[in-house]
Enzyme design. Structure first.
Site, short mmCIF file in Angstrom:
data_model
loop_
_atom_site.label_atom_id
_atom_site.label_comp_id
_atom_site.label_asym_id
_atom_site.label_seq_id
_atom_site.Cartn_x
_atom_site.Cartn_y
_atom_site.Cartn_z
CG LEU A 236 -1.94 -1.09 1.38
CD1 LEU A 236 -2.69 -0.94 2.71
CD2 LEU A 236 -2.91 -1.09 0.21
CG ASP A 237 0.49 4.11 -3.05
OD1 ASP A 237 1.35 3.33 -3.50
OD2 ASP A 237 -0.47 4.54 -3.72
CE LYS A 238 5.72 8.78 4.57
NZ LYS A 238 6.86 9.72 4.44
CB THR B 246 -2.90 4.02 0.83
OG1 THR B 246 -2.92 4.90 -0.30
CG2 THR B 246 -4.14 3.15 0.81
NE ARG C 179 -2.11 8.25 -4.79
CZ ARG C 179 -0.85 8.38 -4.41
NH1 ARG C 179 -0.13 7.30 -4.10
NH2 ARG C 179 -0.30 9.58 -4.33
#
Length: 267
Positions: free
Chosen positions: A91-93, A95, A190
């Site tokens: 998961l992105d930082k 998120t 996104r």
């Protein structure tokens, strides 16, 4: 031992032995926050907070989710000194949400196969700037040529990205959506929402400052993209049973939603 340049004749038998994973010495860090939903001999299911990077990378050599997992003693059997022990997805930082991590090499390979074959159930909830539409986005996916951190569908070739967006609630200047994935491309939710002109609220990479000052203030207070991985479902790598884990959005997400629902102040 054969070389990559060797000629292979018809009928020849080729035996491949994969190399061991690259090794490193990471310092465990018990201060890294996470919520553990489930642990057994094969997997750990957890909730990653926004602001935590999943594994070490340039600019994020310490304080990652991997450092926290190592401190909790979840890895063994050859994974305890790997660079990315047990990590099968990210998961992105900015998120938050549910992740699964493998505890053994066998579980890691079984989960990686499911992710590669797109048989994992993944559902996200997001706050958007503007009112998003219920739609399915099926596009190409590749890096922007002049902004290598961003991805775009406006490429001539690339992998396919498929995102299903469902409008859950229309608000004044914003909206709440559910996003389900057929594919798992980097930043695909996104990217698709931004290209639809309804970017994820607070997205520092794909968004821009909302024209509505009240919505802009909510995004600034939140400080990261309002995207949360709410559901993760997969076949358990040992039992083969279909399992499903869910976590509601974190308090800062809920506070942002409450402020958006309140609407503009009336005088």
């Amino acid at each position: 031992m054969a070389e990559a340049s060797d000629t292979v004749r018809a009928g020849a038998r080729v035996e491949a032995r994969p190399l061991a994973a690259p090794q490193t010495d990471l310092t465990p860090d018990a201060s890294v926050p996470m919520e553990i939903l489930h642990v057994d001999d094969a997997i750990v299911v957890l909730v990653k907070p926004a602001g935590v990077v999943v594994h070490p990378a340039p600019g994020a050599e310490t304080g990652t989710l991997v450092h926290g997992l190592l401190a909790r003693g979840f890895f063994s059997n050859g994974l305890d000194h790997a660079i990315r022990p047990g990590i099968v997805h990210r998961l992105d930082k900015g998120t938050s949400g549910v992740m699964v991590v493998a505890r053994t090499p066998e579980a890691r390979e079984a989960l990686k196969k499911q992710f590669a074959e797109h048989t994992i159930d993944r559902e996200y909830v997001a706050l958007c700037a503007g009112v998003a539409k219920t739609a399915t986005y099926r596009t190409l996916h590749g890096r922007e040529p002049h902004h290598r951190q961003r991805f775009t569908s406006r490429v001539k070739s690339g992998k396919v990205a498929v995102t299903h967006i469902e409008l859950l609630e229309a608000l004044e200047g914003a909206s709440v959506v559910r996003a389900t994935l057929e594919t798992g491309r980097t930043h695909q939710i996104r990217m698709h929402l931004a290209e639809a002109k309804t970017p994820v609220l607070g997205d520092p990479l794909y968004g821009k400052r909302p024209a509505d000052e009240r919505v802009a203030a909510v995004a600034k207070e939140l400080g990261h993209q309002a995207l949360h991985a709410r559901v993760l479902g997969f076949l358990h790598p040992t039992s083969g049973e279909r399992v499903r884990f869910e976590a509601q959005p974190p308090p800062d997400f809920e506070r942002a939603l409450a402020r958006l629902r309140a609407g503009p102040s009336r005088r």
